[in-house]
Design a protein around this motif. Structure first.
Motif, PDB file in Angstrom:
ATOM      1  N   MET A   1       0.849  -1.165   0.000  1.00 15.44           N
ATOM      2  CA  MET A   1       0.000   0.000   0.000  1.00 15.44           C
ATOM      3  C   MET A   1       0.899   1.235   0.000  1.00 15.44           C
ATOM      4  O   MET A   1       1.915   1.277   0.666  1.00 15.44           O
ATOM      5  CB  MET A   1      -0.900  -0.028   1.247  1.00 15.44           C
ATOM      6  CG  MET A   1      -1.680   1.231   1.458  1.00 15.44           C
ATOM      7  SD  MET A   1      -2.630   1.222   2.968  1.00 15.44           S
ATOM      8  CE  MET A   1      -4.200   0.788   2.293  1.00 15.44           C
ATOM      9  N   LYS A   2       0.516   2.254  -0.739  1.00 13.36           N
ATOM     10  CA  LYS A   2       1.251   3.521  -0.805  1.00 13.36           C
ATOM     11  C   LYS A   2       0.424   4.610  -0.130  1.00 13.36           C
ATOM     12  O   LYS A   2      -0.802   4.631  -0.232  1.00 13.36           O
ATOM     13  CB  LYS A   2       1.504   3.913  -2.254  1.00 13.36           C
ATOM     14  CG  LYS A   2       2.319   2.922  -3.026  1.00 13.36           C
ATOM     15  CD  LYS A   2       3.699   3.416  -3.156  1.00 13.36           C
ATOM     16  CE  LYS A   2       4.463   2.419  -4.038  1.00 13.36           C
ATOM     17  NZ  LYS A   2       5.853   2.565  -3.909  1.00 13.36           N
ATOM     18  N   THR A   3       1.119   5.517   0.561  1.00 14.49           N
ATOM     19  CA  THR A   3       0.468   6.655   1.205  1.00 14.49           C
ATOM     20  C   THR A   3       1.475   7.770   1.383  1.00 14.49           C
ATOM     21  O   THR A   3       2.638   7.623   1.015  1.00 14.49           O
ATOM     22  CB  THR A   3      -0.172   6.250   2.549  1.00 14.49           C
ATOM     23  OG1 THR A   3      -1.042   7.290   2.989  1.00 14.49           O
ATOM     24  CG2 THR A   3       0.877   5.959   3.598  1.00 14.49           C
ATOM     25  N   ASN A  56       6.264  10.243   0.150  1.00 12.52           N
ATOM     26  CA  ASN A  56       5.528   9.070  -0.299  1.00 12.52           C
ATOM     27  C   ASN A  56       6.207   7.836   0.277  1.00 12.52           C
ATOM     28  O   ASN A  56       7.431   7.707   0.178  1.00 12.52           O
ATOM     29  CB  ASN A  56       5.530   8.983  -1.828  1.00 12.52           C
ATOM     30  CG  ASN A  56       4.760  10.126  -2.436  1.00 12.52           C
ATOM     31  OD1 ASN A  56       3.680  10.460  -1.976  1.00 12.52           O
ATOM     32  ND2 ASN A  56       5.314  10.741  -3.454  1.00 12.52           N
ATOM     33  N   THR A  89       2.804  -1.545   5.182  1.00 11.98           N
ATOM     34  CA  THR A  89       1.997  -2.742   5.378  1.00 11.98           C
ATOM     35  C   THR A  89       1.146  -2.508   6.621  1.00 11.98           C
ATOM     36  O   THR A  89       1.545  -1.781   7.524  1.00 11.98           O
ATOM     37  CB  THR A  89       2.861  -3.998   5.573  1.00 11.98           C
ATOM     38  OG1 THR A  89       3.732  -3.793   6.679  1.00 11.98           O
ATOM     39  CG2 THR A  89       3.678  -4.302   4.340  1.00 11.98           C
ATOM     40  N   LEU A  90       0.004  -3.117   6.642  1.00 10.68           N
ATOM     41  CA  LEU A  90      -0.898  -2.967   7.780  1.00 10.68           C
ATOM     42  C   LEU A  90      -0.911  -4.244   8.600  1.00 10.68           C
ATOM     43  O   LEU A  90      -1.012  -5.338   8.060  1.00 10.68           O
ATOM     44  CB  LEU A  90      -2.322  -2.661   7.295  1.00 10.68           C
ATOM     45  CG  LEU A  90      -2.479  -1.402   6.465  1.00 10.68           C
ATOM     46  CD1 LEU A  90      -3.912  -1.288   5.964  1.00 10.68           C
ATOM     47  CD2 LEU A  90      -2.097  -0.173   7.266  1.00 10.68           C
ATOM     48  N   SER A  91      -0.781  -4.079   9.897  1.00 12.14           N
ATOM     49  CA  SER A  91      -0.891  -5.217  10.804  1.00 12.14           C
ATOM     50  C   SER A  91      -1.338  -4.693  12.163  1.00 12.14           C
ATOM     51  O   SER A  91      -1.143  -3.525  12.497  1.00 12.14           O
ATOM     52  CB  SER A  91       0.432  -5.969  10.929  1.00 12.14           C
ATOM     53  OG  SER A  91       1.441  -5.129  11.429  1.00 12.14           O
ATOM     54  N   SER A 143       5.762   3.386   1.222  1.00  8.35           N
ATOM     55  CA  SER A 143       5.052   2.108   1.120  1.00  8.35           C
ATOM     56  C   SER A 143       4.859   1.602   2.535  1.00  8.35           C
ATOM     57  O   SER A 143       5.727   1.782   3.387  1.00  8.35           O
ATOM     58  CB  SER A 143       5.886   1.102   0.342  1.00  8.35           C
ATOM     59  OG  SER A 143       6.054   1.543  -0.978  1.00  8.35           O
TER      60      SER A 143
END
Length: 55
Positions: free
Chosen positions: A1-3, A13, A17-19, A15
Motif C-alpha cells: 500500500m502507498k500513502t 511518499n 503494510t498494515l498489521s 510504502s
C-alpha cells in the motif's frame, strides 16, 4: 500500500503494510530504508515533528 506522511512540514511518499499492533509498545514503525540518508535519529527526543506543528 502507498500513502503519504508529513514530517517537519514536508510530505513523503511511502510504502507500508498494515498489521495489528495493539499489543505492541509502538503503534507505528517507520522503516530504516525510509529514514536512511534523510534523517538523524536522536533516541533521547520524542514527538519533535508533532510538537513543531503545534507551535
Amino acid at each position: 500500500m502507498k500513502t503519504q506522511i508529513i514530517l517537519f512540514d514536508k510530505k513523503y511518499n511511502i510504502s507500508l503494510t498494515l498489521s495489528t499492533r495493539e499489543d505492541m509498545r509502538f503503534p507505528v514503525l517507520i522503516g530504516r530504508k525510509f529514514i536512511s540518508k534523510k534523517f538523524i535519529v536522536d533516541v533521547t527526543q520524542k514527538d519533535l515533528s508533532y510538537n513543531n506543528k503545534n507551535k
